[in-house]
Design an enzyme around this catalytic site. Structure first.
Site, PDB file in Angstrom:
ATOM      1  CB  CYS A   1      70.022 154.263  30.038  1.00 29.41           C
ATOM      2  SG  CYS A   1      68.896 153.401  29.458  1.00 29.41           S
TER       3      CYS A   1
ATOM      4  CG  HIS B   1      73.276 151.876  28.142  1.00 31.49           C
ATOM      5  ND1 HIS B   1      72.695 150.998  29.190  1.00 31.49           N
ATOM      6  CD2 HIS B   1      72.407 152.243  27.410  1.00 31.49           C
ATOM      7  CE1 HIS B   1      71.434 150.873  29.069  1.00 31.49           C
ATOM      8  NE2 HIS B   1      71.189 151.716  27.957  1.00 31.49           N
TER       9      HIS B   1
ATOM     10  CG  ASN C   1      68.743 148.777  27.876  1.00 26.04           C
ATOM     11  OD1 ASN C   1      69.234 149.142  29.005  1.00 26.04           O
ATOM     12  ND2 ASN C   1      68.514 149.650  26.777  1.00 26.04           N
TER      13      ASN C   1
HETATM   14  O1  UT7 Z   1      68.566 152.391  26.455  1.00 24.28           O
HETATM   15  C1  UT7 Z   1      67.934 152.765  25.635  1.00 24.28           C
HETATM   16  C2  UT7 Z   1      68.627 152.820  24.262  1.00 24.28           C
HETATM   17  N1  UT7 Z   1      67.958 152.276  23.240  1.00 24.28           N
HETATM   18  C3  UT7 Z   1      68.825 151.781  22.331  1.00 24.28           C
HETATM   19  O2  UT7 Z   1      70.127 151.719  22.558  1.00 24.28           O
HETATM   20  C4  UT7 Z   1      68.254 151.420  21.068  1.00 24.28           C
HETATM   21  C5  UT7 Z   1      68.857 151.837  19.796  1.00 24.28           C
HETATM   22  N2  UT7 Z   1      68.224 151.122  18.626  1.00 24.28           N
HETATM   23  C6  UT7 Z   1      68.565 149.700  18.327  1.00 24.28           C
HETATM   24  O3  UT7 Z   1      69.150 149.273  18.894  1.00 24.28           O
HETATM   25  C7  UT7 Z   1      67.723 149.470  16.892  1.00 24.28           C
HETATM   26  O4  UT7 Z   1      67.251 150.432  16.259  1.00 24.28           O
HETATM   27  C8  UT7 Z   1      66.860 148.246  17.294  1.00 24.28           C
HETATM   28  C9  UT7 Z   1      67.168 147.133  17.784  1.00 24.28           C
HETATM   29  C10 UT7 Z   1      65.703 148.782  18.509  1.00 24.28           C
HETATM   30  C11 UT7 Z   1      65.809 148.110  16.147  1.00 24.28           C
HETATM   31  O5  UT7 Z   1      66.766 147.468  15.065  1.00 24.28           O
HETATM   32  P1  UT7 Z   1      66.785 148.026  13.610  1.00 24.28           P
HETATM   33  O6  UT7 Z   1      67.692 147.362  12.788  1.00 24.28           O
HETATM   34  O7  UT7 Z   1      66.781 149.685  13.675  1.00 24.28           O
HETATM   35  O8  UT7 Z   1      65.419 147.666  13.299  1.00 24.28           O
HETATM   36  P2  UT7 Z   1      64.220 148.360  12.505  1.00 24.28           P
HETATM   37  O9  UT7 Z   1      63.560 149.164  13.666  1.00 24.28           O
HETATM   38  O10 UT7 Z   1      64.504 149.325  11.307  1.00 24.28           O
HETATM   39  O11 UT7 Z   1      63.191 147.265  12.098  1.00 24.28           O
HETATM   40  C12 UT7 Z   1      63.263 146.546  10.917  1.00 24.28           C
HETATM   41  C13 UT7 Z   1      62.472 145.451  10.681  1.00 24.28           C
HETATM   42  C14 UT7 Z   1      60.968 146.128  10.501  1.00 24.28           C
HETATM   43  O12 UT7 Z   1      60.153 145.418   9.880  1.00 24.28           O
HETATM   44  P3  UT7 Z   1      59.827 146.030   8.268  1.00 24.28           P
HETATM   45  O13 UT7 Z   1      59.071 147.240   8.473  1.00 24.28           O
HETATM   46  O14 UT7 Z   1      61.232 146.143   7.965  1.00 24.28           O
HETATM   47  O15 UT7 Z   1      59.068 144.993   7.614  1.00 24.28           O
HETATM   48  C15 UT7 Z   1      60.382 146.021  12.024  1.00 24.28           C
HETATM   49  O16 UT7 Z   1      58.699 145.807  12.062  1.00 24.28           O
HETATM   50  O17 UT7 Z   1      62.368 144.423  11.821  1.00 24.28           O
HETATM   51  C16 UT7 Z   1      60.970 144.574  12.370  1.00 24.28           C
HETATM   52  N3  UT7 Z   1      60.903 144.319  13.865  1.00 24.28           N
HETATM   53  C17 UT7 Z   1      61.034 142.927  14.315  1.00 24.28           C
HETATM   54  N4  UT7 Z   1      61.014 141.673  13.733  1.00 24.28           N
HETATM   55  C18 UT7 Z   1      60.851 140.857  14.639  1.00 24.28           C
HETATM   56  C19 UT7 Z   1      61.343 145.085  14.922  1.00 24.28           C
HETATM   57  N5  UT7 Z   1      61.374 144.508  16.011  1.00 24.28           N
HETATM   58  C20 UT7 Z   1      61.293 143.105  15.628  1.00 24.28           C
HETATM   59  C21 UT7 Z   1      61.115 142.010  16.499  1.00 24.28           C
HETATM   60  N6  UT7 Z   1      61.120 140.781  15.923  1.00 24.28           N
HETATM   61  N7  UT7 Z   1      61.282 142.193  17.702  1.00 24.28           N
END
Ligand code: UT7
Length: 326
Positions: free
Chosen positions: A110, A244, A274
């Site tokens: 990225c 970004h 992204n």
């Molecule tokens: O250029 C590359 C750079 N990458 C980034 O900048 C990504 C940086 N990270 C993020 O932006 C965030 O961490 C994410 C958007 C990827 C995830 O957000 P989060 O608030 O950290 O969510 P999480 O991974 O803690 O997941 C929370 C819940 C989980 O369920 P449980 O375990 O709490 O029951 C996931 O399984 O949300 C669930 N989940 C979803 N639910 C519906 C994860 N993805 C999805 C989805 N739809 N697409």
């Protein structure tokens, strides 16, 4: 002597995929995706190749610069994966444009566009080029696992390009790397060597979202402060930050830490998600064409990504293309 941006361009696939479209394929929803990421829709390639996107962006950038491909002294493509391992995307683009100059790819994930600007800066500093094309083109739809809802909803496809000419508009630039594949990776194809005893890894993106999130906010804050200071400026002098386009919450958190008014942070993540290294140059092109920038504006670009890499720079806008305001 460094460079000035004399042309900008972008190119996207035609197909728009909304969060509701994704909800038809996966256990996800607009209600989950939008508040957590700021993404409403993204473009996804159906018939387009990476070269198609790069070529569209490059042609737009050449057109806005008013120069022809034969005037280019170097083509740099920032990409995670072109259509081929070899030839490079840059070589294919050089042929398709009808240019006659060296061409090579840079993989800074990225941060690839910022890495490519840093390399271009060295060419200008050594007097090795008068005109350089930098294109960032990514097809993340072929790298993500479409069964992994935690990553595939975040990414989109696209390309952004700039044409650079000699000038002094690059005021400072820095790129960093903190090497390791633990937090963010996409393994290469395994091949079929009968002698290979290494483990075959899935060729799709893996990301530890929460750790990358923390890295992103802290590195953006640090890099922006450093490049602004290196340029002999303060944050009050900055007209716009082009971050970004990874997650609106990362952008908002970094803006908050930098005490930067939100209206000075430019985004289009809602429409593109992204697109890795393509995000910043495509956003630059969109804003240049919309007449957002005035001559003399101070722009800061800041990126982070797999590697882990980061990149940031300060640029004075001296008016690429025809559509800018005095
Ligand atoms: O250029 C590359 C750079 N990458 C980034 O900048 C990504 C940086 N990270 C993020 O932006 C965030 O961490 C994410 C958007 C990827 C995830 O957000 P989060 O608030 O950290 O969510 P999480 O991974 O803690 O997941 C929370 C819940 C989980 O369920 P449980 O375990 O709490 O029951 C996931 O399984 O949300 C669930 N989940 C979803 N639910 C519906 C994860 N993805 C999805 C989805 N739809 N697409």
């Amino acid at each position: 002597m460094s460079f000035s941006i004399i042309g900008t361009g972008s190119g996207f696939p035609e197909r728009v995929v909304t969060n509701d479209d994704l909800a038809q394929l996966l256990d996800t929803s607009d209600e989950w995706i939008r508040p957590r990421t700021g993404i409403r829709e993204r473009r996804v390639a159906t018939k387009e190749t990476v070269l198609d996107l790069a070529l569209a962006a490059a042609r737009n950038a050449l057109d806005s610069s008013g120069i022809g491909p034969e005037e280019l002294d170097c083509i740099l493509c920032a990409t995670l994966r072109g259509d081929y391992f070899t030839p490079s995307l840059a070589c294919l683009l050089q042929g398709a444009l009808g240019a006659d100059c060296p061409a090579f790819d840079i993989n800074g994930a990225c941060s690839g566009f910022l890495y490519a600007l840093d390399v271009a800066d060295c060419y200008f500093a050594r007097g090795k080029a008068q005109k350089i094309m930098v294109v960032a083109a990514e097809m993340m739809s072929k790298l993500v696992d479409w069964k992994d809802r935690s990553t595939c909803v975040l990414f989109g496809d696209g390309a952004g390009a700039v044409v650079l000419g000699p000038g002094n508009d690059l005021l400072s630039i820095k790129v960093t790397a903190k090497g390791g594949a633990e937090l963010l990776r996409a393994p290469n194809v395994h091949g079929n060597s009968p002698f290979d005893e290494t483990e075959e890894l899935p060729c799709v993106v893996y990301m530890n979202g929460q750790e990358v999130y923390k890295f992103a906010v802290s590195s953006m804050q640090r890099d922006v402060q450093e490049v602004v200071q290196q340029a002999g400026l303060t944050l009050e002098d900055v007209n716009y930050i082009l971050p970004h386009q990874a997650n609106i919450r990362i952008i908002d958190a970094a803006a908050h830490k930098l005490k930067m008014p939100r209206e000075r942070i430019l985004t289009n993540i809602d429409r593109h998600g992204n697109t890795s290294g393509a995000g910043i140059p495509a956003l630059l092109d969109e804003c240049a064409r919309a007449g957002t920038f005035h001559r003399g504006d101070i722009l800061v670009m800041s990126s982070f990504g797999s590697g882990l890499t980061t990149g940031a720079c300060v640029l004075r806008w001296s008016g690429a293309g025809k559509e800018q305001k005095e």
